[in-house]
Design an enzyme around this catalytic site. Structure first.
Site, PDB file in Angstrom:
ATOM      1  N   LYS A 147      -8.052 -61.948  12.976  1.00 51.47           N
ATOM      2  CA  LYS A 147      -7.178 -60.748  12.499  1.00 51.47           C
ATOM      3  C   LYS A 147      -7.137 -60.779  11.217  1.00 51.47           C
ATOM      4  O   LYS A 147      -7.043 -61.773  10.495  1.00 51.47           O
ATOM      5  CB  LYS A 147      -5.660 -60.867  13.016  1.00 51.47           C
ATOM      6  CG  LYS A 147      -5.072 -59.975  12.826  1.00 51.47           C
ATOM      7  CD  LYS A 147      -3.712 -60.137  13.710  1.00 51.47           C
ATOM      8  CE  LYS A 147      -2.510 -60.831  13.040  1.00 51.47           C
ATOM      9  NZ  LYS A 147      -0.979 -61.132  13.847  1.00 51.47           N
ATOM     10  N   ARG A 149      -4.691 -58.125   8.570  1.00 51.96           N
ATOM     11  CA  ARG A 149      -3.726 -57.467   8.385  1.00 51.96           C
ATOM     12  C   ARG A 149      -3.964 -56.448   7.233  1.00 51.96           C
ATOM     13  O   ARG A 149      -4.220 -56.954   6.292  1.00 51.96           O
ATOM     14  CB  ARG A 149      -2.186 -58.223   8.183  1.00 51.96           C
ATOM     15  CG  ARG A 149      -1.142 -57.413   8.353  1.00 51.96           C
ATOM     16  CD  ARG A 149       0.328 -58.294   8.820  1.00 51.96           C
ATOM     17  NE  ARG A 149       0.554 -58.683   9.956  1.00 51.96           N
ATOM     18  CZ  ARG A 149       0.790 -57.723  10.993  1.00 51.96           C
ATOM     19  NH1 ARG A 149       0.996 -56.622  10.936  1.00 51.96           N
ATOM     20  NH2 ARG A 149       0.945 -58.488  12.107  1.00 51.96           N
ATOM     21  N   GLY A 180       1.093 -54.179  16.940  1.00 50.65           N
ATOM     22  CA  GLY A 180      -0.045 -53.768  16.709  1.00 50.65           C
ATOM     23  C   GLY A 180      -1.258 -54.818  16.983  1.00 50.65           C
ATOM     24  O   GLY A 180      -2.096 -54.444  17.440  1.00 50.65           O
ATOM     25  N   THR A 181      -1.076 -56.111  16.869  1.00 48.21           N
ATOM     26  CA  THR A 181      -1.491 -56.917  17.010  1.00 48.21           C
ATOM     27  C   THR A 181      -1.995 -57.053  18.751  1.00 48.21           C
ATOM     28  O   THR A 181      -3.366 -57.271  18.844  1.00 48.21           O
ATOM     29  CB  THR A 181      -0.995 -58.496  16.923  1.00 48.21           C
ATOM     30  OG1 THR A 181      -0.711 -58.625  15.419  1.00 48.21           O
ATOM     31  CG2 THR A 181      -1.999 -59.630  17.417  1.00 48.21           C
TER      32      THR A 181
HETATM   33  C1  R5P Z   1       1.819 -63.521  13.134  1.00 50.26           C
HETATM   34  O1  R5P Z   1       1.950 -64.301  12.324  1.00 50.26           O
HETATM   35  C2  R5P Z   1       2.342 -63.348  14.373  1.00 50.26           C
HETATM   36  O2  R5P Z   1       1.768 -64.503  14.961  1.00 50.26           O
HETATM   37  C3  R5P Z   1       2.279 -62.365  15.265  1.00 50.26           C
HETATM   38  O3  R5P Z   1       0.738 -62.207  15.505  1.00 50.26           O
HETATM   39  C4  R5P Z   1       2.750 -61.232  14.546  1.00 50.26           C
HETATM   40  O4  R5P Z   1       4.064 -61.283  14.008  1.00 50.26           O
HETATM   41  C5  R5P Z   1       2.785 -59.803  15.450  1.00 50.26           C
HETATM   42  O5  R5P Z   1       3.176 -58.668  14.625  1.00 50.26           O
HETATM   43  P1  R5P Z   1       2.754 -57.092  15.262  1.00 50.26           P
HETATM   44  O6  R5P Z   1       3.481 -57.319  16.682  1.00 50.26           O
HETATM   45  O7  R5P Z   1       3.508 -56.420  14.093  1.00 50.26           O
HETATM   46  O8  R5P Z   1       1.276 -57.121  15.369  1.00 50.26           O
END
Ligand code: R5P
Length: 251
Positions: A147, A149, A180-181
């Site tokens: 991933k 960001r 989003g992830t």
């Molecule tokens: C990141 O370090 C966490 O493990 C999650 O993947 C993240 O916080 C998910 O964030 P979002 O739902 O905004 O993509």
């Protein structure tokens, strides 16, 4: 004495409430205080990502370290850049996991068969949770994605060609914040031919429109724990907390 408060929803209200209560308990003569904070808010702000920002978790930890608590128990707290939480919080620190409880849920609610289902962690940090889920479900295969960001809401996911064709998938992550992830991971896995996709998360923060975004994915199941109250908080972390309390002979 055990004090439990998850720093969720009205985060700052619960934070002030927790600080005031813990300090008062000691003033009023509590002999031993075990603070259970299932969701430790501000933990992801563990660095100055932009110039001038506060390193919030360090500030919160400084306050906690003045509270004279004997133990602090958190659930899957984001500890990526914190090397010594005992020192940071100035207490005996236990970071327990809610992933075992999520695994029990999947085991009870779904037919999970080896060679049919694969566990996916959506990024490198999620490998620890994918590993636990895999071992709790009888040693299922697991893989992690890559991933990047781009912003608070946007991530790029590289599925790295994981072999999910015609497989059932359980994605496991510690937090769903904006969603989003998970949205990107599900898209990528479906392009590779994944069949049914289920998602389990410990902390279902579900900020803004996240829940609707996830509903639109038409997942086979979407589940979180009750460290944060949300429409998907179907799994209790109480057994994990009780186990930790028993291990420090609180009960
Ligand atoms: C990141 O370090 C966490 O493990 C999650 O993947 C993240 O916080 C998910 O964030 P979002 O739902 O905004 O993509």
């Amino acid at each position: 004495m055990v004090y439990i408060n998850s720093l969720q929803r009205n985060v700052n209200d619960s934070l002030v409430e927790t600080i005031l209560t813990l300090d008062a308990l000691r003033d009023l003569g509590a002999r031993e205080i075990i603070a259970v904070v299932p969701y430790m808010s501000y933990a992801r702000q563990d660095a100055r990502f932009n110039p001038g920002e506060a390193v919030s978790i360090q500030t919160i930890a400084k306050v906690f370290s003045l509270l004279r608590i004997d133990y602090l128990i958190t659930v899957d707290m984001h500890l990526h850049r914190i090397s010594d939480p005992n020192k940071l919080f100035n207490t005996r620190f236990y970071n327990i996991t809610g992933v075992r409880e999520l695994a029990k849920y999947f085991k009870t609610k779904h037919e999970i068969r080896r060679n049919e289902t694969i566990i996916i962690g959506p990024d490198e940090e999620a490998e620890q949770w994918a590993k636990i889920m895999s071992s709790e479900l009888g040693g299922l295969e697991y893989s992690i994605l890559e991933k990047k960001r781009i912003s608070a809401e946007k991530v790029l996911i590289d599925t790295r060609g994981v072999n999910v064709k015609d497989k059932k998938v359980i994605i496991v992550d510690d937090i769903i914040s904006t969603g989003g992830t998970i949205v990107e991971a599900v898209k990528g896995l479906r392009e590779l031919g994944a069949e049914d996709i289920m998602v389990g998360t410990v902390h279902p923060l579900l900020i803004g429109d996240a829940y609707n975004k996830l509903l639109r994915l038409k997942l086979k199941d979407l589940v979180g724990t009750n460290t944060i109250l949300s429409p998907i908080s179907k799994v209790s972390v109480a057994p994990a907390v009780l186990e930790a309390l028993a291990s420090i002979k609180a009960i």
